[in-house]
Design an enzyme around this catalytic site. Structure first.
Site, PDB file in Angstrom:
ATOM      1  N   ARG A 264      -1.167   4.877   1.270  1.00 22.43           N
ATOM      2  CA  ARG A 264      -2.155   5.196   0.229  1.00 22.43           C
ATOM      3  C   ARG A 264      -3.550   5.253   0.828  1.00 22.43           C
ATOM      4  O   ARG A 264      -4.329   6.157   0.515  1.00 22.43           O
ATOM      5  CB  ARG A 264      -2.114   4.187  -0.927  1.00 22.43           C
ATOM      6  CG  ARG A 264      -2.986   4.641  -2.110  1.00 22.43           C
ATOM      7  CD  ARG A 264      -3.005   3.643  -3.262  1.00 22.43           C
ATOM      8  NE  ARG A 264      -3.671   4.225  -4.434  1.00 22.43           N
ATOM      9  CZ  ARG A 264      -4.982   4.226  -4.646  1.00 22.43           C
ATOM     10  NH1 ARG A 264      -5.815   3.679  -3.753  1.00 22.43           N
ATOM     11  NH2 ARG A 264      -5.494   4.771  -5.734  1.00 22.43           N
ATOM     12  N   CYS A 265      -3.871   4.293   1.706  1.00 23.46           N
ATOM     13  CA  CYS A 265      -5.193   4.292   2.345  1.00 23.46           C
ATOM     14  C   CYS A 265      -5.444   5.566   3.147  1.00 23.46           C
ATOM     15  O   CYS A 265      -6.570   6.041   3.232  1.00 23.46           O
ATOM     16  CB  CYS A 265      -5.318   3.096   3.285  1.00 23.46           C
ATOM     17  SG  CYS A 265      -5.432   1.493   2.489  1.00 23.46           S
ATOM     18  N   MET A 266      -4.389   6.106   3.758  1.00 24.36           N
ATOM     19  CA  MET A 266      -4.541   7.239   4.671  1.00 24.36           C
ATOM     20  C   MET A 266      -4.595   8.584   3.961  1.00 24.36           C
ATOM     21  O   MET A 266      -4.617   9.622   4.626  1.00 24.36           O
ATOM     22  CB  MET A 266      -3.375   7.272   5.672  1.00 24.36           C
ATOM     23  CG  MET A 266      -3.366   6.129   6.648  1.00 24.36           C
ATOM     24  SD  MET A 266      -2.196   6.412   8.004  1.00 24.36           S
ATOM     25  CE  MET A 266      -0.641   6.503   7.131  1.00 24.36           C
TER      26      MET A 266
ATOM     27  N   ASN B 181       0.831  -1.204   0.000  1.00 23.48           N
ATOM     28  CA  ASN B 181       0.000   0.000   0.000  1.00 23.48           C
ATOM     29  C   ASN B 181       0.869   1.259   0.000  1.00 23.48           C
ATOM     30  O   ASN B 181       0.897   2.024   0.951  1.00 23.48           O
ATOM     31  CB  ASN B 181      -0.953  -0.029   1.203  1.00 23.48           C
ATOM     32  CG  ASN B 181      -2.045   1.013   1.117  1.00 23.48           C
ATOM     33  OD1 ASN B 181      -2.064   1.984   1.851  1.00 23.48           O
ATOM     34  ND2 ASN B 181      -2.968   0.828   0.181  1.00 23.48           N
TER      35      ASN B 181
END
Length: 412
Positions: A401-403, A356
């Site tokens: 990336r998620c954050m 990620n």
């Protein structure tokens, strides 16, 4: 003048990003509540905030403007003078469209300043916070043992998922699980009412008022005309078709003519495409070996605009590398395996979001420091790796990336 949302790739220099600093919501629950809230652990809030602040500082130090979801939400509510309407919708979506519980919650929240109200909604409202006598059956019959009127939203620091920037617009997403569905109401409110975004000609390619599910972790902007979208635990094939119809509609002038749907295992460890596959340079990708079948095969379907009933054509393939090379007009691709392909290391580092990665410029990525095998392999492949602290943030099962929700990237 750059549009307030302008994202034509996964790798263009990141100019503006939206984050959510972890707050009380990430610790305002018990182990028994974790499955309901889609969490596997309870992070240590002070350390999680330090780690998140360090992540934000890395982005700022590399020239990125950092905006915060909680601040934008409060500003949008005040700018649009929609505190009452926003609260009615949030209460309805929390299960309280009317009744004495609704009235008590509304009175409690309306007594706060808008930033306090937003923080309280995000962190959750316990039953011991409000004292009232229920006078309707719904309120009277409510489960007395469950501690919350309104659940906390611990997943909010994963700003990637409730909405996704694509070109000069975005999708505002109907999320899969009830624990996260209210999250995208904040982004819908920001786009409608915040002076930075409202009335700026932004396209909402697909709104949140759908029954079919899609989440931003599955939406990858590979170029200014190619998207990849995961068919996953969190995103359905019919939602991808909705996005295709919208982007391919000539009246919308999106610039997008290719969507690659990629089927990945439907499980919690690999919940989104970006947990197993990310673009990090013009011709380089991270990929978790666990998504590839025998002979490296994986189901993909490439959609293009077509003059037929659906509005698009579909072409099936199982060679991801060839599909990507064709769509991106590349002669060669460098697919870099999570954990250097070691099955134990790859499994461990993928669980901690080793795939990620967040590209902040071509060949420059932010990763979690705990995934040191994958990080060293990226460096061997010529990438600049900036690793960030991760012992508490990673407990939420999401990486850099998620954050982050990119709002503006430079064109390549």
């Amino acid at each position: 003048m750059t549009a307030p949302i302008h994202v034509g790739s996964e790798i263009g220099k990141l100019k503006t990003v939206m984050l959510k600093r972890p707050g009380e919501e990430i610790e305002n629950f018990t182990p028994e509540m974790m499955p309901r809230l889609l969490f596997d652990d309870i992070p240590f809030l002070p350390q999680a905030q330090k780690e998140h602040d360090a992540f934000a500082d890395i982005l700022r130090d590399n020239g990125t403007e950092v905006l915060y979801l909680e601040k934008l939400s409060a500003e949008a509510i005040d700018a649009g003078n929609v505190k009452d309407a926003f609260l009615e919708e949030m209460l309805t979506e929390s299960g309280y469209a009317a009744g004495t519980t609704h009235d008590a919650l509304k009175e409690y929240l309306m007594s706060m300043s808008t930033p306090e109200m937003v923080d309280k909604i995000m962190s959750g409202i316990r039953k011991n916070e409000i004292d009232f006598v229920p006078s309707d059956l719904v309120s009277a019959a409510e489960d007395k043992d469950y501690p919350f009127f309104m659940d906390p939203m611990p997943n909010l620091y994963f700003t990637r998922d409730p909405a996704a920037s694509i070109g000069d617009g975005l999708t505002i997403n109907h999320m899969t699980f009830e624990a996260r569905r209210r999250e995208s109401l904040f982004m819908e409110t920001i786009i409608k009412y915040h002076p930075r975004f409202a009335n700026k000609g932004l396209h909402v390619w697909r709104g949140r008022d759908h029954k079919t599910r899609i989440e931003g972790g599955d939406e990858l902007v590979l170029s200014d005309h190619v998207l990849a979208i995961g068919v996953s635990q969190r995103t359905s094939a019919d939602a991808i078709q909705d996005v295709a119809r919208s982007l391919f509609d000539p009246a919308n002038d999106s610039g997008y003519d290719t969507i690659i749907a990629i089927r990945i295992p439907h499980n919690h460890a690999m919940m989104h495409l970006d947990t197993v596959f990310t673009m990090i340079n013009r011709d380089q990708f991270t990929v978790h070996p666990g998504i590839l079948g025998e002979g490296g095969k994986i189901d993909t379907w490439t959609l293009h605009p077509a003059n037929n009933e659906d509005g698009f054509s579909i072409e099936h393939d199982q060679n991801l590398e060839e599909v990507l090379k064709k769509a991106l007009n590349l002669d060669e691709l460098d697919l870099i395996p999570t954990g250097d392909g070691d099955p134990i290391v790859a499994g461990r580092e993928q669980w901690n979001d080793g795939s990620n990665t967040l590209a902040i410029a071509p060949g420059v990525v932010v990763t979690y420091n705990r995934n040191y095998v994958s990080n060293e392999l990226l460096r061997k492949h010529g990438l600049k790796v900036i690793d960030t602290l991760s012992s508490e943030l990673s407990r939420g099962r999401g990486g850099p990336r998620c954050m982050s929700m990119p709002l503006v990237r430079e064109d390549l």
